[in-house]
Design an enzyme around this catalytic site. Sequence first.
Site, PDB file in Angstrom:
ATOM      1  NE  ARG A  21      43.155  32.997  35.718  1.00 56.57           N
ATOM      2  CZ  ARG A  21      44.195  33.833  35.647  1.00 56.57           C
ATOM      3  NH1 ARG A  21      44.793  34.024  34.518  1.00 56.57           N
ATOM      4  NH2 ARG A  21      44.603  34.464  36.722  1.00 56.57           N
TER       5      ARG A  21
ATOM      6  CE1 TYR B  77      48.331  39.346  42.196  1.00 53.85           C
ATOM      7  CE2 TYR B  77      47.362  37.731  43.670  1.00 53.85           C
ATOM      8  CZ  TYR B  77      48.020  38.037  42.504  1.00 53.85           C
ATOM      9  OH  TYR B  77      48.379  37.034  41.626  1.00 53.85           O
TER      10      TYR B  77
ATOM     11  NE  ARG C 276      40.857  41.402  28.186  1.00 54.82           N
ATOM     12  CZ  ARG C 276      41.561  42.478  27.898  1.00 54.82           C
ATOM     13  NH1 ARG C 276      41.047  43.408  27.146  1.00 54.82           N
ATOM     14  NH2 ARG C 276      42.790  42.609  28.363  1.00 54.82           N
TER      15      ARG C 276
ATOM     16  CG  ASP D   1      40.736  38.587  38.747  1.00 53.54           C
ATOM     17  OD1 ASP D   1      41.246  37.944  37.821  1.00 53.54           O
ATOM     18  OD2 ASP D   1      41.397  39.011  39.715  1.00 53.54           O
TER      19      ASP D   1
ATOM     20  NE  ARG E 227      45.053  36.757  28.552  1.00 52.27           N
ATOM     21  CZ  ARG E 227      46.049  37.141  29.336  1.00 52.27           C
ATOM     22  NH1 ARG E 227      46.731  38.219  29.054  1.00 52.27           N
ATOM     23  NH2 ARG E 227      46.386  36.435  30.382  1.00 52.27           N
TER      24      ARG E 227
HETATM   25  O1  CP3 Z   1      38.983  29.990  35.485  1.00 52.13           O
HETATM   26  C1  CP3 Z   1      38.233  30.744  34.819  1.00 52.13           C
HETATM   27  O2  CP3 Z   1      38.015  30.572  33.607  1.00 52.13           O
HETATM   28  C2  CP3 Z   1      37.481  31.838  35.554  1.00 52.13           C
HETATM   29  C3  CP3 Z   1      38.047  33.117  35.542  1.00 52.13           C
HETATM   30  C4  CP3 Z   1      39.216  33.520  36.424  1.00 52.13           C
HETATM   31  C5  CP3 Z   1      40.019  34.642  36.088  1.00 52.13           C
HETATM   32  N1  CP3 Z   1      40.874  34.884  37.115  1.00 52.13           N
HETATM   33  C6  CP3 Z   1      39.906  35.410  34.836  1.00 52.13           C
HETATM   34  C7  CP3 Z   1      41.036  36.241  34.404  1.00 52.13           C
HETATM   35  C8  CP3 Z   1      39.660  33.060  37.664  1.00 52.13           C
HETATM   36  C9  CP3 Z   1      39.188  31.851  38.448  1.00 52.13           C
HETATM   37  C10 CP3 Z   1      40.707  33.938  38.094  1.00 52.13           C
HETATM   38  C11 CP3 Z   1      41.403  33.809  39.380  1.00 52.13           C
HETATM   39  C12 CP3 Z   1      42.592  34.615  39.638  1.00 52.13           C
HETATM   40  N2  CP3 Z   1      42.844  35.918  39.314  1.00 52.13           N
HETATM   41  C13 CP3 Z   1      43.715  34.151  40.407  1.00 52.13           C
HETATM   42  C14 CP3 Z   1      43.811  32.817  41.080  1.00 52.13           C
HETATM   43  C15 CP3 Z   1      44.066  31.746  40.109  1.00 52.13           C
HETATM   44  C16 CP3 Z   1      45.486  31.654  39.642  1.00 52.13           C
HETATM   45  O3  CP3 Z   1      45.679  31.753  38.416  1.00 52.13           O
HETATM   46  O4  CP3 Z   1      46.346  31.424  40.473  1.00 52.13           O
HETATM   47  C17 CP3 Z   1      44.658  35.203  40.463  1.00 52.13           C
HETATM   48  C18 CP3 Z   1      46.002  35.163  41.136  1.00 52.13           C
HETATM   49  C19 CP3 Z   1      44.093  36.320  39.777  1.00 52.13           C
HETATM   50  C20 CP3 Z   1      44.664  37.687  39.624  1.00 52.13           C
HETATM   51  C21 CP3 Z   1      44.876  38.005  38.206  1.00 52.13           C
HETATM   52  N3  CP3 Z   1      43.851  38.329  37.326  1.00 52.13           N
HETATM   53  C22 CP3 Z   1      46.094  38.027  37.486  1.00 52.13           C
HETATM   54  C23 CP3 Z   1      47.446  37.712  38.083  1.00 52.13           C
HETATM   55  C24 CP3 Z   1      45.767  38.372  36.156  1.00 52.13           C
HETATM   56  C25 CP3 Z   1      46.715  38.572  35.007  1.00 52.13           C
HETATM   57  C26 CP3 Z   1      46.913  37.220  34.437  1.00 52.13           C
HETATM   58  C27 CP3 Z   1      47.337  37.266  32.995  1.00 52.13           C
HETATM   59  O5  CP3 Z   1      47.496  36.130  32.507  1.00 52.13           O
HETATM   60  O6  CP3 Z   1      47.462  38.327  32.384  1.00 52.13           O
HETATM   61  C28 CP3 Z   1      44.376  38.512  36.075  1.00 52.13           C
HETATM   62  C29 CP3 Z   1      43.586  38.831  34.849  1.00 52.13           C
HETATM   63  C30 CP3 Z   1      42.668  37.773  34.373  1.00 52.13           C
HETATM   64  N4  CP3 Z   1      41.786  37.101  35.165  1.00 52.13           N
HETATM   65  C31 CP3 Z   1      42.496  37.334  33.021  1.00 52.13           C
HETATM   66  C32 CP3 Z   1      41.455  36.392  33.039  1.00 52.13           C
HETATM   67  C33 CP3 Z   1      40.846  35.683  31.861  1.00 52.13           C
HETATM   68  C34 CP3 Z   1      43.243  37.866  31.810  1.00 52.13           C
HETATM   69  C35 CP3 Z   1      42.532  39.145  31.470  1.00 52.13           C
HETATM   70  C36 CP3 Z   1      42.602  39.557  30.051  1.00 52.13           C
HETATM   71  O7  CP3 Z   1      43.528  40.282  29.708  1.00 52.13           O
HETATM   72  O8  CP3 Z   1      41.663  39.225  29.297  1.00 52.13           O
END
Ligand code: CP3
Length: 356
Positions: free
Chosen positions: A27, A153, A40, A77, A31
């Site tokens: 990640r 999910y 964003r 994602d 943010r």
């Molecule tokens: O690693 C990176 O920089 C690449 C981007 C990336 C994102 N999601 C961006 C994201 C990757 C590799 C993911 C994978 C992902 N997404 C997973 C597996 C990895 C892990 O963390 O276990 C999962 C379970 C998801 C599903 C998901 N997407 C969730 C649970 C959330 C909410 C998380 C939160 O912290 O609010 C997201 C949204 C998400 N995906 C964000 C980002 C940067 C936050 C979005 C925002 O509000 O800007």
Amino acid sequence: MSNLKNDCFIKALLREPTNRTPIWIMRQAGRYLPEYREIRKSAGDFLSLCKNTELATEVTLQPIRRFPLDAAILFSDILTIPDAMGLGLYFNEGEGPKFESPITNSSQIDKLPTNIIDDLSYVTDAVSSIRKALDNSIPLIGFSGSPWTLSTYMVEGQSSKEFKKIKSLLYKDPIALHNLLDKLTITVIDYLNAQVESGAQVLQIFDTWGGILSDDAYLNFSLRYIKKVIDGLIKEYDNQKVPVIVFTKGGYPWLKKISECGCDAIGLDWSSNIRDAREQVGSKVALQGNMDPSILRSSISTIESEVQRILNSFGQHDANSGHVFNLGHGITPDVDPKHVSALVEAVKKFSTDFHS
Ligand code: CP3
């Protein structure tokens, strides 16, 4: 071998000698970076950001400009696949992901399409664009969720703590769940291969929720499908091996079995002891990890001593060892970017002692 200016990460994944330990951060675009929050905001919501090639490229590059990381990861994602299968992914501000039409019965599973790659062209467009922007400086990681993690999910309809719905399905109607996992396996293979054909040089499979399963259920419902995915992947592209990393959060009990699934590296969460992990898997796979992301909230001196502790725990490298430094899970939004700088610098500085 490659025309990459920095191939330290790929070499470590393939267990070839390097003069230091490479690092990237799960990640790493997100943010905790003010410049991410800015973009964003201009994109409106998270999904629009993922679907805009130019902006997705820009946020992928943001952490690379700030820190001398050894890999970039596609900004996207894991839930793009269920969205393309018709479940209707959305994010309300401040909440996790949600689906408009989660899976509630087996006839819905029967009807799910698997030929969805055309609907994911925004992802492959982003991959091509990022790869071009990187200009062979560092490798680009493509990724997908594991079939099991995607199914959690799709059935829960959102993030979950207890996983009641997916576990009920697993024990009440395992045939329906296997049907869903088979369909997801097909889509994940197509999706990852399309990323490779568009320029992804390494793949990571995120099995975020494998660790909630019993021993038997993990092997049958998670690892079995990860293995099927890996069996279906392009092994070499452009005369380059495409290494695959499997990250099962909570996967410590199954390290040896994961090391036999065809992957090149295993991502470890922070609960693992990396020395013991190395002893268990030998030189069969490389290891990635595994600093507790919470340590980034402490002080620079604590970060530095933790880096030394982990490097020391992995130990001296030999001709067939590979370690990629990373966190044990994603970085959180409350981290100070200065602490990330300190982490990356510490890994670069201290790790040379462990490579002869
Ligand atoms: O690693 C990176 O920089 C690449 C981007 C990336 C994102 N999601 C961006 C994201 C990757 C590799 C993911 C994978 C992902 N997404 C997973 C597996 C990895 C892990 O963390 O276990 C999962 C379970 C998801 C599903 C998901 N997407 C969730 C649970 C959330 C909410 C998380 C939160 O912290 O609010 C997201 C949204 C998400 N995906 C964000 C980002 C940067 C936050 C979005 C925002 O509000 O800007």
